[in-house]
Enzyme design. Sequence first.
Site, PDB file in Angstrom:
ATOM      1  CG  ASP A 276      -0.276  -4.019   2.623  1.00 21.43           C
ATOM      2  OD1 ASP A 276       0.332  -3.579   1.624  1.00 21.43           O
ATOM      3  OD2 ASP A 276      -0.551  -3.315   3.609  1.00 21.43           O
TER       4      ASP A 276
ATOM      5  N   GLY B  98       3.043   6.139   9.047  1.00 20.45           N
ATOM      6  CA  GLY B  98       4.467   6.309   8.780  1.00 20.45           C
ATOM      7  C   GLY B  98       5.277   5.079   9.124  1.00 20.45           C
TER       8      GLY B  98
ATOM      9  CG  HIS C 124      -0.375   0.308   2.509  1.00 20.02           C
ATOM     10  ND1 HIS C 124      -0.024  -0.661   3.419  1.00 20.02           N
ATOM     11  CD2 HIS C 124      -0.065   1.488   3.092  1.00 20.02           C
ATOM     12  CE1 HIS C 124       0.473  -0.094   4.503  1.00 20.02           C
ATOM     13  NE2 HIS C 124       0.464   1.216   4.331  1.00 20.02           N
TER      14      HIS C 124
ATOM     15  CB  SER D 193       2.816   1.824   6.218  1.00 21.44           C
ATOM     16  OG  SER D 193       1.584   2.165   6.804  1.00 21.44           O
ATOM     17  N   GLY D 194       4.899  -0.698   6.238  1.00 24.23           N
ATOM     18  CA  GLY D 194       5.986  -1.351   5.530  1.00 24.23           C
ATOM     19  C   GLY D 194       7.127  -1.790   6.420  1.00 24.23           C
TER      20      GLY D 194
END
Length: 838
Positions: A694, A786, A640, A788-789
Amino acid sequence: MSSAQFNQEQHEHVTFLTNQEKVTSKRRVIVVLGIILTLLVIGAISGLLIWIFRGKDNTEEGATLSQKRKPMVRVFSGHMQLSGIPYKDTLEDPNSSQFEDVANTLEETLTQAYKKDPILTKFFTKSVISAFSEGIKAYHWVQFDIPAEDLEMLPEVSEERMMEILSSQIQLGRQIQKQLTVTDITVSRTDPRMARNPRAKECFFRLEADSSVKTFESPEFPKKYPPRMRCQWQIRAPKDAAIFVKFPFFHVEDDCTNDFVFIYDSLSPDESQAITKKCGQRPPTNHLQVVSSGNIMLVNLITDSVMQQPGFKAEYSIIPKTTAQTCGGSFTNTSGSFSSPHFPSFYPPALDCKWTFSVPEGMKVRVTFTMFRMKEPGVDIRVCHKDYVEVMGVKYCGERSTLALTSTSNSLEVSFHSDESYTDKGFKAKFNAYDPGNPCPAKFACSSGFCIDKGLKCDGWNDCGDMSDEQTCQCEKDQFACANGMCKPSYWVCDRVNDCGDNSDELQCSCGEDEVRCGDGTCIQQAGVCDGKIDCADSSDEASCKESSGICTDFTLKCPDGTCVNKVNAECDHETDCSDGSDEEGCDCGIRPYKHNRIVGGQDAEIGEWPWQVSLHFRTNGHVCGASIISNTWLLSAAHCFSSTDPMYHTEGNWQTYSGLQDQYKIVDDDVQLRKLKTIITHPDYSSMTFDYDIALLELKEPLKFTNLIHPICLPASSHVFSAGTPCWVTGWGTLREGGRPAQVLQKAELKIINDTVCNIVTEGQLTSRMLCSGFLSGGVDACQGDSGGPLVCLSEAGKWFQSGIVSWGEGCARRNKPGVYTRVTKLRDWILKTTGV
């Protein structure tokens, strides 16, 4: 022959035979003789073979035993207290005539003492005086060489025998030459590698400390030190000063058996005067810093490994000598902080300190230790008979992640004691006065003295550390009420684990007395467990069964040859389970090269603490997402972060990756590596509506160079189990709170894996098999925008860090019953391998 002779002597009567009978008889004799001769030959050959093989076996066995029995070297060191001669500075110089004269006299005295003992004289090799110090003390060591054939005598060469011989032969208090008298003597077993003769001048250094900061280095620093080094530095200071040594750079092979630095509060490598023994690598935020109790110190470097490292650079200077009168203190204010002497340096040996706290009447004192480490070899932390902190009659030592103590009145006394051997970081603490009627305003007061968020009470987790937050609970509708008053999550009922502590969560289960429950809740006969047949639909009855090595389940690791390993999390556990060793290949991952302290509280990550963390910057917008290093050319992140209607997010040239970064304001630091992206690969089944699949793989244009700050995380096998309740860590530069500003310094948070059933309930059925929940149902700790990932990582029993999840989505940040949802890496492991080869 004996049989023939026996027959000839039996002449009781004579019988005449016919010709036919003669022929028959002759044939019988020949046959009998042939049989006898054959048996004799067979016996002789057998005897010869047995003799040969037994002799060979004995020879080989003897050779093996001989090879195993190798000569041994034993060294003992200590000091002698002298009187009758004045102390001169020339005694500190091993090349001076005074050093030579006194040393020779003492060495001859010790030699004669050893040679009067029938056992010691047989193995005695040499006695050496290595130094003198004010006092006047002479430091000595002696070496004994025991041949392989005499190893049964090794126990006789002991400290006790040494002391007995020296005490009887030297006769303490009696002059040994002119006015020279020995008034005391000590002996301690010593590593032979640390016995140095200063007159041999082989990697031996004498240093004088003063108020200026001076340096010394390991041989060939900053290049790698040579193998089999035996180096020693004697450091002296003025009479009333102590010595402070700091290692701005410290990188020794990470195995204290082979390579290490050993520091002593003495000029002799006497373990009773040891300060610390260290190896490995230390980050710039956690320097090794030691302090002596007096004006002498001994630093030893031993290197045996062929895996050399740069070594160390050290700074030394003098500081005021710490005494019981200069540490501790009295406090009457209502809050403040205090620490062990010289914190964060190692505290000095042989010291006692006392702090007293007095607060207004009606108040009490709470002391909370934010750092506590007093570890020492061979110490039982239940007794704490060496270094300790004592509060209200109880001694505390070892390493503690949490420690809070409260007084019973308006005053409290804290005592600190260090003995003569081994020191450590010590402690840092804060104190405050509180109202006993309301000890934790707006929070829950643990019996241990800690204050925690009220939402953590009765959530099934031991947040206080003493279970006081999980007692006498009014259980929520999604919890099970234990018979002892505790509340546990409903999904823990009938899971074959005694979660309540009184087994009440397992008593009302539907399975019979001779039945067991499968992972999916069904019951099977006890005999069906580990019988080599799959009886449970989820194969859980054959998981972790050594007897079922041929059974393949969702929980087993499958080797390339098709065999299955019935052991939970078999990969990278330092044990070879597959015949080709493939389960231990590619395991140079999931390690943190730097040594890190366990810090209580605080969420700023230390430098090098999470070396696989990557910051993704989009154009000139700065940090927008996180990622993790899985190889020198591939990163792992969330789809995403890149799947957007704006095509610029799909363009590799718009992204920069920063590895080895801690502070977003220091991206130009020399330790930070900037890399552009070559390829962005998002999973083909990624859904922007449900966030299923994801996951994204990022290929770098230029390979990373692995350093102490940059290192890959281990990817788990598809069979790897991250069970509910497993503590894991999430890291990132996301916002510090919902709707807040991004973090400047890398943040870390400890979370717990949440059961899939509960996760699916609280996410209202949005959970897929490619997702997992981690956090706390009570809220308060979570990943945020922030992050994310970024990686969710868990420490395995083998000491390796594995990535269990990728920060994916959540409803707000840290809300109650809204834990963070992560992409489950195990379910997508095959896709990662197929795409990247990693």
